[in-house]
Design a protein around this motif. Sequence first.
Motif, PDB file in Angstrom:
ATOM      1  N   ARG A   1       0.222  53.772 -50.293  1.00 53.90           N
ATOM      2  CA  ARG A   1      -0.693  54.211 -49.340  1.00 53.90           C
ATOM      3  C   ARG A   1      -0.743  55.882 -49.633  1.00 53.90           C
ATOM      4  N   GLN A   2       0.256  56.411 -50.049  1.00 58.94           N
ATOM      5  CA  GLN A   2       0.009  57.897 -50.241  1.00 58.94           C
ATOM      6  C   GLN A   2      -0.336  58.003 -51.918  1.00 58.94           C
ATOM      7  N   GLY A   3      -0.864  57.023 -52.622  1.00 65.68           N
ATOM      8  CA  GLY A   3      -1.507  57.264 -53.735  1.00 65.68           C
ATOM      9  C   GLY A   3      -0.429  57.251 -54.983  1.00 65.68           C
ATOM     10  N   ILE A   4       0.721  57.100 -54.668  1.00 70.25           N
ATOM     11  CA  ILE A   4       1.483  57.146 -55.913  1.00 70.25           C
ATOM     12  C   ILE A   4       1.432  55.552 -56.809  1.00 70.25           C
ATOM     13  N   ARG A   5       1.536  55.902 -57.887  1.00 70.04           N
ATOM     14  CA  ARG A   5       1.128  55.098 -58.873  1.00 70.04           C
ATOM     15  C   ARG A   5       2.579  53.908 -58.916  1.00 70.04           C
ATOM     16  N   LYS A   6       2.322  52.770 -58.966  1.00 72.24           N
ATOM     17  CA  LYS A   6       3.480  51.601 -58.921  1.00 72.24           C
ATOM     18  C   LYS A   6       2.958  50.974 -60.209  1.00 72.24           C
ATOM     19  N   PHE A   7       3.980  51.155 -61.446  1.00 68.42           N
ATOM     20  CA  PHE A   7       3.569  50.554 -62.579  1.00 68.42           C
ATOM     21  C   PHE A   7       4.463  49.271 -62.801  1.00 68.42           C
ATOM     22  N   THR A   8       3.930  48.252 -63.279  1.00 70.35           N
ATOM     23  CA  THR A   8       4.676  47.065 -63.645  1.00 70.35           C
ATOM     24  C   THR A   8       4.760  46.696 -65.264  1.00 70.35           C
ATOM     25  N   GLN A   9       5.323  45.825 -65.613  1.00 71.34           N
ATOM     26  CA  GLN A   9       5.403  45.467 -66.934  1.00 71.34           C
ATOM     27  C   GLN A   9       4.095  45.297 -67.528  1.00 71.34           C
ATOM     28  N   LYS A  10       3.144  44.797 -66.790  1.00 69.56           N
ATOM     29  CA  LYS A  10       1.790  44.618 -67.336  1.00 69.56           C
ATOM     30  C   LYS A  10       1.173  45.639 -67.455  1.00 69.56           C
ATOM     31  N   ASP A  11       1.405  46.751 -66.702  1.00 73.99           N
ATOM     32  CA  ASP A  11       0.933  47.897 -66.943  1.00 73.99           C
ATOM     33  C   ASP A  11       1.349  48.763 -68.038  1.00 73.99           C
ATOM     34  N   ILE A  12       2.616  48.735 -68.381  1.00 71.02           N
ATOM     35  CA  ILE A  12       3.168  49.103 -69.479  1.00 71.02           C
ATOM     36  C   ILE A  12       2.815  48.425 -70.575  1.00 71.02           C
TER      37      ILE A  12
ATOM     38  N   LEU B   1      13.485  34.873 -53.135  1.00 65.16           N
ATOM     39  CA  LEU B   1      12.285  35.638 -53.533  1.00 65.16           C
ATOM     40  C   LEU B   1      12.467  36.720 -54.218  1.00 65.16           C
ATOM     41  N   THR B   2      11.824  36.647 -55.739  1.00 68.52           N
ATOM     42  CA  THR B   2      12.132  37.476 -56.811  1.00 68.52           C
ATOM     43  C   THR B   2      10.695  38.797 -56.810  1.00 68.52           C
ATOM     44  N   THR B   3      11.149  39.821 -56.833  1.00 69.21           N
ATOM     45  CA  THR B   3      10.140  40.800 -56.913  1.00 69.21           C
ATOM     46  C   THR B   3       9.974  41.408 -58.303  1.00 69.21           C
ATOM     47  N   GLU B   4       8.764  41.904 -58.419  1.00 69.73           N
ATOM     48  CA  GLU B   4       8.756  42.618 -60.033  1.00 69.73           C
ATOM     49  C   GLU B   4       9.281  43.713 -60.023  1.00 69.73           C
ATOM     50  N   LYS B   5       9.920  44.440 -61.035  1.00 70.95           N
ATOM     51  CA  LYS B   5      10.329  45.784 -61.015  1.00 70.95           C
ATOM     52  C   LYS B   5       9.064  46.490 -61.045  1.00 70.95           C
ATOM     53  N   VAL B   6       9.150  47.427 -60.430  1.00 76.74           N
ATOM     54  CA  VAL B   6       8.209  48.505 -60.234  1.00 76.74           C
ATOM     55  C   VAL B   6       8.648  49.774 -60.956  1.00 76.74           C
ATOM     56  N   TYR B   7       8.098  50.546 -61.697  1.00 77.41           N
ATOM     57  CA  TYR B   7       8.313  51.810 -62.270  1.00 77.41           C
ATOM     58  C   TYR B   7       7.321  52.877 -61.925  1.00 77.41           C
ATOM     59  N   SER B   8       8.157  54.169 -61.977  1.00 82.23           N
ATOM     60  CA  SER B   8       7.546  55.172 -61.700  1.00 82.23           C
ATOM     61  C   SER B   8       6.721  55.782 -62.753  1.00 82.23           C
TER      62      SER B   8
ATOM     63  N   SER C   1      -7.396  57.622 -64.732  1.00 85.44           N
ATOM     64  CA  SER C   1      -8.781  58.252 -64.350  1.00 85.44           C
ATOM     65  C   SER C   1     -10.001  57.221 -65.084  1.00 85.44           C
ATOM     66  N   LEU C   2      -9.434  56.723 -66.401  1.00 81.37           N
ATOM     67  CA  LEU C   2     -10.428  56.151 -67.014  1.00 81.37           C
ATOM     68  C   LEU C   2     -10.830  54.823 -66.851  1.00 81.37           C
ATOM     69  N   ASP C   3      -9.735  54.202 -65.946  1.00 84.13           N
ATOM     70  CA  ASP C   3      -9.806  52.914 -65.558  1.00 84.13           C
ATOM     71  C   ASP C   3      -9.409  51.995 -66.566  1.00 84.13           C
ATOM     72  N   PHE C   4      -8.405  52.360 -67.505  1.00 81.32           N
ATOM     73  CA  PHE C   4      -7.624  51.704 -68.668  1.00 81.32           C
ATOM     74  C   PHE C   4      -6.501  50.870 -67.927  1.00 81.32           C
ATOM     75  N   LEU C   5      -6.135  51.133 -66.724  1.00 80.95           N
ATOM     76  CA  LEU C   5      -5.173  50.111 -66.035  1.00 80.95           C
ATOM     77  C   LEU C   5      -5.788  49.463 -64.866  1.00 80.95           C
ATOM     78  N   PRO C   6      -6.358  48.170 -65.342  1.00 84.67           N
ATOM     79  CA  PRO C   6      -7.309  47.406 -64.379  1.00 84.67           C
ATOM     80  C   PRO C   6      -6.293  46.987 -63.225  1.00 84.67           C
ATOM     81  N   TYR C   7      -4.870  46.711 -63.568  1.00 87.45           N
ATOM     82  CA  TYR C   7      -3.888  45.946 -62.476  1.00 87.45           C
ATOM     83  C   TYR C   7      -3.112  47.122 -61.801  1.00 87.45           C
ATOM     84  N   LEU C   8      -3.269  48.483 -62.161  1.00 85.72           N
ATOM     85  CA  LEU C   8      -2.199  49.388 -61.362  1.00 85.72           C
ATOM     86  C   LEU C   8      -2.531  49.295 -59.874  1.00 85.72           C
ATOM     87  N   GLN C   9      -1.241  49.373 -59.245  1.00 88.17           N
ATOM     88  CA  GLN C   9      -1.411  49.204 -57.982  1.00 88.17           C
ATOM     89  C   GLN C   9      -0.966  50.631 -57.474  1.00 88.17           C
ATOM     90  N   LYS C  10      -1.078  51.246 -56.292  1.00 87.98           N
ATOM     91  CA  LYS C  10      -0.935  52.574 -55.618  1.00 87.98           C
ATOM     92  C   LYS C  10      -0.407  52.417 -54.071  1.00 87.98           C
TER      93      LYS C  10
END
Length: 145
Positions: A40-51, A2-9, A29-38
């Motif tokens: 449960r605490q609301g912390i943004r978890k960025f992937t290469q796709k978001d970058i 199993l490989t997991t995608e790198k997550v960035y702060s 806040s403008l919904d420019f990042l349609p794939y951004l995951q958060k």
Amino acid sequence: MLTTEKVYSIGEVSKITGLPSSTIRYYDSLDFLPYLQKSRQGIRKFTQKDIDTIRVVECLKQSGLTLKEIQHYTHLVAQGDSSIVDRQQLFHAIRQRLLNKMNDLQKTLKILDYKCMYYDQAAKDGTEKNVLESMSLATVINKLK
């Protein structure tokens, strides 16, 4: 295996993109990042796709799109494959607009170059008299047509 995608702060994304964290939050806040995951605490978890999306957003800003136009684009992205043709047309239109602007800027640069040469020579001579006789703006403008 199993490989997991790198997550960035957000701090890491800020360093990678050169944008302040506040700008990245604003994009979210403008919904420019349609794939951004958060989390449960609301912390943004960025992937290469978001970058990559952030880089495209910056490109669109540089090409002159308004925030509303960029928002429209990111909403098209969120629609998936059903909006491919719309996105294709959008990028071709943006590209053509930018090419037209570049052409206009090249013309402006040629006139600025002329004026720099003009004043360099006038300053060297201590007068505009000789420059007026030897350098014609009309000639430069006629070459631009």
